[in-house]
Design a protein around this motif. Sequence first.
Motif, PDB file in Angstrom:
ATOM      1  N   ASN A 137       0.830  -1.221   0.000  1.00  0.00           N
ATOM      2  CA  ASN A 137       0.000   0.000   0.000  1.00  0.00           C
ATOM      3  C   ASN A 137       0.857   1.260   0.000  1.00  0.00           C
ATOM      4  O   ASN A 137       0.617   2.201   0.747  1.00  0.00           O
ATOM      5  N   ARG A 138       1.895   1.269  -0.854  1.00  0.00           N
ATOM      6  CA  ARG A 138       2.826   2.390  -0.870  1.00  0.00           C
ATOM      7  C   ARG A 138       2.144   3.705  -1.266  1.00  0.00           C
ATOM      8  O   ARG A 138       2.592   4.784  -0.881  1.00  0.00           O
ATOM      9  N   ASP A 139       1.058   3.608  -2.036  1.00  0.00           N
ATOM     10  CA  ASP A 139       0.351   4.820  -2.436  1.00  0.00           C
ATOM     11  C   ASP A 139      -0.437   5.436  -1.280  1.00  0.00           C
ATOM     12  O   ASP A 139      -0.889   6.584  -1.379  1.00  0.00           O
ATOM     13  N   HIS A 140      -0.561   4.702  -0.163  1.00  0.00           N
ATOM     14  CA  HIS A 140      -1.283   5.236   0.996  1.00  0.00           C
ATOM     15  C   HIS A 140      -0.391   5.403   2.224  1.00  0.00           C
ATOM     16  O   HIS A 140      -0.622   6.294   3.044  1.00  0.00           O
ATOM     17  N   GLY A 141       0.626   4.546   2.360  1.00  0.00           N
ATOM     18  CA  GLY A 141       1.493   4.623   3.534  1.00  0.00           C
ATOM     19  C   GLY A 141       2.869   5.181   3.269  1.00  0.00           C
ATOM     20  O   GLY A 141       3.613   5.499   4.200  1.00  0.00           O
ATOM     21  N   GLY A 142       3.267   5.269   1.994  1.00  0.00           N
ATOM     22  CA  GLY A 142       4.558   5.846   1.650  1.00  0.00           C
ATOM     23  C   GLY A 142       5.713   4.873   1.624  1.00  0.00           C
ATOM     24  O   GLY A 142       6.777   5.191   1.108  1.00  0.00           O
TER      25      GLY A 142
END
Length: 562
Positions: free
Chosen positions: A102-107
Amino acid sequence: MRQSFTEWSKSGAPWVWLNAGAVAICLIMVVGLLTLIAIRGLGHFWPADVIQATYVDKGNSVTLIGEKVQTEDVPAAQLRDSGVAVPEGVESMQRNLMKVGNRDHGGTDFIWVLEDFIKNPSKPEMLFTAERREWGNFYGYLRGIKEDGKLVSSYEGYEKTDEYLALWALLESRIERALDIHSDIEDIEKDRIGSINYKLERLRLQERSLQLKNVTDPAQYKEIEEKRAALDAEYEGLQGDLLALYEKFNRDTVVAEIANGKIVEFKVAHVVRAFLPNDMGLGGKILHYFSKIWEFVSTDPREANTEGGIFPAIFGTVLMVIIMSVIVTPFGVVAAVYLREYAKQGFVTRVIRIAVNNLAGVPSIVYGVFGLGFFVYFLGGHIDDAFFPEAKPAPTFGTPGLMWASITLALLTVPVVIVATEEGLTRIPRAVREGSLALGATKFETLMKIVIPMASPAIMTGVILAIARAAGEVAPLMLVGVVKLAPSLPLDMNYPFLHLDQKFMHLGFHIYDVGFQSPNVEAARPLVYATAFLLVAVIAALNLSAIAIRNHLREKYKALEM
């Protein structure tokens, strides 16, 4: 009678056992290294269970969802220095590297968590993993499917019911549909439009060539314009087809819940595959594992080479080695035949042999610098001036590419072929040559029909050694042709089919790039091991093919030795 230690030592048996022990240790080390690489590399493709847990740190609690990737012990002193409250008497604590996606939400894709701070871990069957073309993996709960922005199916619970299974089946069907459309889009963009662009470029160069030659015949220019107009019309038609396909491709949207309870959406078009890792049986995991390995060896890379496959690198490595072998074999054999059969054996010949042997010890990067300066800039520049003036100032062969990489590695490995061929020629009895000459054959006929066939197994041994060295070289290739990502393969259906001027991908350079240049180190690490294992497998396959040819030649010309 019992043999004394002195007599046993004089017999040479200790040295035999010492050599046998050294060979055994080397074999164990090689097998151990390959096993380590295989476990760390190939284990990456196994579908790991996804854990949901509460992480409590300094009174704050958050929900974690992800895969446990790595575990290690950390000294308590190091943790105290970083501000972690470690109980007295504890010497070390275990921490886990979690892939939370979930890199687009958690970085970030990966986080380190302390095992003692993880509470209530579980493996809910409804948790799903989605491998995406961008932003890495997604972990969460499936909540619905939207079509053109309108919700067509949804589910709010946390129990696996028939309603949820129906929603999951709908997601799988929509992913399958998106993959089919993506395949059609790739066919148009890479193959058909790519072919049109290539033909348009050739027409531009053809027109430019006519201008440089001061050709004034309007019929030739008219023919070029007619062909260009036809290609432009075909291109416009394909652009319309692409727009329609992209509209269908981006129709569906996934609605999902992530670890913090937030509802998020992403396009089905971005999903490569989705699965329920905690609900998969052994058979399902095995099928998933082999499908991932097939994807790894048969598809293009994505996500800065940290996801997807490495087929272009495999293709480039094998093609470069084949071209290198075709170049180095005749040159190496001709040089060895001249030195052994024709050259007067004296001081000059001995100096040449010493020089050849010394060339085998020159650092490979020196060959790369020489290839860049002499082959690329000098020869390539003159070839462009002589044969491709219409393409200038853009270089054709005056830039690093497949041909110069192959020639550079051929130059690097030619000493190996020369030495191996000379050894093979030396072992052929003089009586064989004299018998052939006595029967009326010329020296050239003796060489071609008797000597070289008998020495062919030794020649193949040299080729095997050349392949083993060239396939793993990286330093010279970085200067003469290899790239991080090649837009197309150097072998395709566009004339002249084999494009020796194109840059290419290589497994060795891919390992370097992923291991040391990747922006996502944790995601790249297992791919380094997997690619290294595959490089060893490719080299082994090439060597086994050459060994099979050598054994066939040995059997074929065995009668000449009798």
